[in-house]
Design an enzyme around this catalytic site. Structure first.
Site, mmCIF file in Angstrom:
data_model
loop_
_atom_site.group_PDB
_atom_site.id
_atom_site.type_symbol
_atom_site.label_atom_id
_atom_site.label_comp_id
_atom_site.label_asym_id
_atom_site.label_seq_id
_atom_site.Cartn_x
_atom_site.Cartn_y
_atom_site.Cartn_z
ATOM 1 N N CYS A 250 -2.598 -0.630 5.128
ATOM 2 C CA CYS A 250 -3.723 -0.271 4.238
ATOM 3 C C CYS A 250 -4.504 -1.522 3.858
ATOM 4 O O CYS A 250 -5.739 -1.500 3.827
ATOM 5 C CB CYS A 250 -3.214 0.398 2.960
ATOM 6 S SG CYS A 250 -2.314 1.934 3.202
ATOM 7 N N CYS B 146 1.057 -1.059 0.756
ATOM 8 C CA CYS B 146 1.006 -0.675 2.168
ATOM 9 C C CYS B 146 0.298 -1.757 2.987
ATOM 10 O O CYS B 146 -0.908 -1.958 2.839
ATOM 11 C CB CYS B 146 0.280 0.673 2.277
ATOM 12 S SG CYS B 146 -0.235 1.139 3.936
#
Length: 106
Positions: free
Chosen positions: A33, A30
Protein backbone atom coordinates in the site's frame (compact mmCIF):
# COMPACT_ATOMS: atom_id res chain seq x y z
CA UNK A 1 -7.05 14.95 -6.83
CA UNK A 2 -6.85 12.59 -3.84
CA UNK A 3 -9.68 12.54 -1.32
CA UNK A 4 -9.92 10.72 1.99
CA UNK A 5 -13.17 8.79 1.98
CA UNK A 6 -15.23 7.69 4.96
CA UNK A 7 -18.50 5.83 5.31
CA UNK A 8 -20.21 9.20 5.71
CA UNK A 9 -18.93 10.76 2.46
CA UNK A 10 -18.55 7.66 0.24
CA UNK A 11 -21.86 8.19 -1.55
CA UNK A 12 -21.12 11.85 -2.34
CA UNK A 13 -17.44 11.42 -3.29
CA UNK A 14 -17.66 8.12 -5.18
CA UNK A 15 -21.18 7.24 -6.23
CA UNK A 16 -22.32 10.77 -7.10
CA UNK A 17 -19.09 11.86 -8.81
CA UNK A 18 -19.31 13.16 -12.36
CA UNK A 19 -15.79 11.79 -12.96
CA UNK A 20 -14.40 8.24 -12.77
CA UNK A 21 -13.19 7.41 -9.25
CA UNK A 22 -10.37 5.05 -8.24
CA UNK A 23 -10.98 3.89 -4.66
CA UNK A 24 -7.80 2.74 -2.91
CA UNK A 25 -8.42 0.52 0.14
CA UNK A 26 -5.16 0.69 2.11
CA UNK A 27 -3.57 0.64 5.58
CA UNK A 28 -0.54 2.31 7.14
CA UNK A 29 1.07 -1.06 8.04
CA UNK A 30 0.76 -2.46 4.49
CA UNK A 31 4.05 -2.35 2.56
CA UNK A 32 2.54 -2.72 -0.93
CA UNK A 33 0.00 0.00 0.00
CA UNK A 34 2.84 2.35 0.88
CA UNK A 35 4.48 1.59 -2.48
CA UNK A 36 1.23 2.12 -4.42
CA UNK A 37 0.36 5.39 -2.67
CA UNK A 38 2.87 7.57 -4.56
CA UNK A 39 1.89 5.93 -7.87
CA UNK A 40 -1.77 6.80 -7.30
CA UNK A 41 -0.81 10.31 -6.16
CA UNK A 42 1.02 10.81 -9.46
CA UNK A 43 -1.96 9.46 -11.43
CA UNK A 44 -4.28 11.78 -9.47
CA UNK A 45 -2.07 14.79 -10.22
CA UNK A 46 -1.78 13.94 -13.94
CA UNK A 47 -5.50 13.31 -14.35
CA UNK A 48 -6.74 16.12 -12.11
CA UNK A 49 -10.06 17.32 -13.44
CA UNK A 50 -10.84 14.04 -15.18
CA UNK A 51 -10.34 11.44 -12.41
CA UNK A 52 -10.69 11.30 -8.62
CA UNK A 53 -8.49 9.08 -6.45
CA UNK A 54 -10.29 8.21 -3.22
CA UNK A 55 -8.38 6.75 -0.27
CA UNK A 56 -10.08 4.46 2.26
CA UNK A 57 -8.06 3.47 5.33
CA UNK A 58 -9.38 -0.03 6.12
CA UNK A 59 -8.43 0.23 9.80
CA UNK A 60 -10.53 3.38 10.22
CA UNK A 61 -13.35 2.43 7.84
CA UNK A 62 -14.07 -1.22 8.65
CA UNK A 63 -17.72 -0.92 7.60
CA UNK A 64 -16.76 0.21 4.09
CA UNK A 65 -14.08 -2.46 3.87
CA UNK A 66 -16.66 -5.07 4.86
CA UNK A 67 -19.24 -3.68 2.47
CA UNK A 68 -16.84 -4.21 -0.44
CA UNK A 69 -15.50 -7.57 0.77
CA UNK A 70 -11.94 -6.35 1.17
CA UNK A 71 -9.77 -9.39 1.93
CA UNK A 72 -6.41 -8.25 0.54
CA UNK A 73 -4.92 -4.79 0.27
CA UNK A 74 -4.15 -2.68 -1.55
CA UNK A 75 -7.45 -3.17 -3.32
CA UNK A 76 -8.31 -0.57 -5.94
CA UNK A 77 -11.86 -0.35 -7.27
CA UNK A 78 -12.86 1.76 -10.25
CA UNK A 79 -16.27 3.43 -10.35
CA UNK A 80 -17.69 5.37 -13.27
CA UNK A 81 -21.06 7.14 -13.23
CA UNK A 82 -21.67 5.68 -9.77
CA UNK A 83 -21.21 2.09 -10.95
CA UNK A 84 -18.46 -0.39 -10.15
CA UNK A 85 -16.41 -1.10 -13.29
CA UNK A 86 -13.26 -3.03 -12.41
CA UNK A 87 -10.59 -3.69 -9.78
CA UNK A 88 -7.03 -4.74 -9.12
CA UNK A 89 -5.27 -6.08 -6.04
CA UNK A 90 -1.67 -5.45 -5.06
CA UNK A 91 1.06 -3.09 -6.18
CA UNK A 92 1.06 -1.82 -9.77
CA UNK A 93 3.47 0.45 -11.61
CA UNK A 94 2.21 3.73 -13.00
CA UNK A 95 2.23 2.23 -16.51
CA UNK A 96 0.09 -0.66 -15.21
CA UNK A 97 -2.38 1.73 -13.56
CA UNK A 98 -2.58 3.85 -16.72
CA UNK A 99 -3.23 0.70 -18.80
CA UNK A 100 -5.86 -0.46 -16.30
CA UNK A 101 -7.65 2.89 -16.59
CA UNK A 102 -7.44 2.94 -20.38
CA UNK A 103 -8.82 -0.59 -20.65
CA UNK A 104 -11.52 -0.15 -18.00
CA UNK A 105 -12.80 3.22 -19.24
CA UNK A 106 -12.76 2.52 -22.99
Amino acid sequence: MEVNVTYDNFKKVVLESDKPVLVDFWATWCGPCQMLGPVLAEVAKEKEGSLVVAKVNVDEEMVLAGQFGVESIPLVLLFNNGEYKSKFVGYRTKADVDAFLDESLS
